[in-house]
Scaffold this active site. Structure first.
Site, PDB file in Angstrom:
ATOM      1  N   HIS A  53     -76.432  46.783  17.620  1.00 17.85           N
ATOM      2  CA  HIS A  53     -76.081  45.548  18.235  1.00 17.85           C
ATOM      3  C   HIS A  53     -77.370  45.215  19.380  1.00 17.85           C
ATOM      4  CE1 HIS A  53     -74.180  41.734  19.446  1.00 17.85           C
ATOM      5  NE2 HIS A  53     -72.888  42.293  19.573  1.00 17.85           N
ATOM      6  N   LYS A  79     -69.227  32.485  -3.099  1.00 14.28           N
ATOM      7  CA  LYS A  79     -69.423  32.418  -4.576  1.00 14.28           C
ATOM      8  C   LYS A  79     -70.298  33.621  -5.173  1.00 14.28           C
ATOM      9  CE  LYS A  79     -70.145  27.419  -3.569  1.00 14.28           C
ATOM     10  NZ  LYS A  79     -71.326  26.605  -3.682  1.00 14.28           N
ATOM     11  N   ARG A  95     -75.101  38.348  11.797  1.00 11.36           N
ATOM     12  CA  ARG A  95     -73.839  39.249  12.210  1.00 11.36           C
ATOM     13  C   ARG A  95     -73.302  39.564  10.660  1.00 11.36           C
ATOM     14  NH1 ARG A  95     -69.550  39.564  16.755  1.00 11.36           N
ATOM     15  NH2 ARG A  95     -71.534  40.388  17.863  1.00 11.36           N
ATOM     16  N   ARG A 129     -68.850  35.627  22.096  1.00  7.39           N
ATOM     17  CA  ARG A 129     -69.834  35.636  22.940  1.00  7.39           C
ATOM     18  C   ARG A 129     -71.105  35.682  22.242  1.00  7.39           C
ATOM     19  NH1 ARG A 129     -65.482  37.878  25.073  1.00  7.39           N
ATOM     20  NH2 ARG A 129     -65.374  38.451  23.053  1.00  7.39           N
ATOM     21  N   THR A 130     -71.541  36.458  21.154  1.00 10.25           N
ATOM     22  CA  THR A 130     -72.777  36.467  20.521  1.00 10.25           C
ATOM     23  C   THR A 130     -73.197  35.187  20.039  1.00 10.25           C
ATOM     24  OG1 THR A 130     -72.420  38.818  20.362  1.00 10.25           O
ATOM     25  CG2 THR A 130     -74.218  38.048  19.187  1.00 10.25           C
TER      26      THR A 130
HETATM   27  N1   CP Z   1     -69.922  41.691  22.531  1.00  5.24           N
HETATM   28  C1   CP Z   1     -69.833  40.911  21.445  1.00  5.24           C
HETATM   29  O1   CP Z   1     -70.401  41.409  20.348  1.00  5.24           O
HETATM   30  O2   CP Z   1     -68.625  40.053  21.472  1.00  5.24           O
HETATM   31  P1   CP Z   1     -68.432  38.916  20.367  1.00  5.24           P
HETATM   32  O3   CP Z   1     -67.955  39.864  19.493  1.00  5.24           O
HETATM   33  O4   CP Z   1     -67.247  38.119  20.874  1.00  5.24           O
HETATM   34  O5   CP Z   1     -69.921  38.430  19.882  1.00  5.24           O
END
Ligand code: CP
Length: 312
Positions: free
Chosen positions: A135, A86, A107, A56-57
């Site tokens: 998040h 590396k 991320r 999703r993100t």
């Molecule tokens: N909600 C969320 O962070 O989903 P993903 O891990 O699919 O990005």
């Protein structure tokens, strides 16, 4: 007017800024649904640097950028396919990627990675999840989902079920909720409790009332919103400990119906076994609308950090 450079933590946002972001996000509805074209971010490039898996993100950041006329560079598996493999440091990676992109969504499996990236990068950094920490863009889309589903965030009782210790979505959602006159009921086994310091920080703001229980059926009777998450397997160094906690809470349609017909059921997803598929056609199930709201929020954030929108 207020401008935003980085989005690394919801702790840094005021209620006015949060409300402004939600309003801006909703203004992008027709563009997000592909009913209207936009060139707002034409000529701009977003790099998505993902060192942990995502559906999703990453994809909603990318579609947000594309729907606004911008372009995307995507590294979906950066631990394996970028020069991190590396041994390149994150500081060197972001100082390289800033030469190719106007903003970076990152991320990373290390706590504070996005905060550190923002210190080095000359372009805006958006935290798409750092370890079990925060998040913030998920927290914003969760606030938007409550507002869209219930009409308001103030006055709602949100029952947050599951791995409140390790789930970064819960941490950021709670940080966002702390700005509203609402009630948060945490439901978890004692081992999976939200950090005491975070609860103190939330309570110090004087708006959100926080309660805790292990009695899920009783908590659901009070719920306007149930926010449930999976036990975060990837945060356990001891597989036996994960096995012990797995399945701590499971919600199905019968449990929700016993509690009432009008609970908005949210889940940041992905789900494993904590939310039964028979909930999908319960009237309040809104987790797929929730994931659409991520596109709206990420459009708003990209427009803001790239200087194409401002908060009033
Ligand atoms: N909600 C969320 O962070 O989903 P993903 O891990 O699919 O990005």
């Amino acid at each position: 007017m207020s401008s935003i450079r980085d989005v690394v933590s919801l702790k840094l946002f005021s209620r006015e800024q949060l409300d402004g972001i939600l309003d801006l996000a909703e203004s992008f509805e027709d563009i997000a649904r592909g009913k209207k074209r936009s060139e707002l971010l034409a000529g701009k490039v977003l790099a998505t640097l993902f060192y942990e898996p995502s559906t999703r993100t990453r994809l909603s950041f990318e579609t947000a950028m594309l729907r606004l006329g911008g372009q995307v560079l995507s590294v979906a598996d950066a631990l394996q396919t970028s020069s991190a493999w590396k041994g390149e440091s994150l500081a060197d990676t972001v100082r390289t990627v800033q030469n190719y992109a106007d903003a970076i969504a990152i991320r990373h499996p290390e706590k504070w990675a996005a905060h550190n990236a923002a210190k080095y990068a000359s372009v805006p950094v958006l935290n798409a999840g750092d370890d079990a920490n925060e998040h913030p863009t998920q927290g914003l889309l969760d606030l938007l989902t409550v507002r869209r589903e219930r009409g308001s965030i103030d006055g709602q009782t949100i029952v947050m079920v599951g791995d409140n210790k390790h789930c970064r979505s819960n941490h950021s959602f709670a940080d966002g909720l702390a700005n509203y006159n609402a009630r948060l009921v945490l439901v978890n086994p004692p081992e999976l409790a939200l950090d005491r310091e975070q609860i103190k920080e939330i309570e110090a703001k004087g708006r959100l009332a926080v309660g805790e229980t292990t009695d899920l059926p009783e908590a659901l009777k009070q719920a306007d919103v149930m926010y449930i998450v999976r036990i975060q397997k990837e945060r356990y160094s001891d597989p036996a400990e994960y096995e012990r906690m797995k399945g701590s809470y499971k919600v199905d349609r019968a449990m929700l119906e016993a509690a009432g017909p009008n609970i908005s059921v949210m889940h940041p997803m992905p789900r494993v076994d904590e939310l039964a598929p028979d909930v999908d056609d319960y009237p309040g199930a809104c987790y797929f609308r929730q994931s659409f709201n991520g596109v709206l929020i990420r459009m708003a954030l990209l427009a803001l950090v790239l200087g194409k929108a401002q908060l009033r």
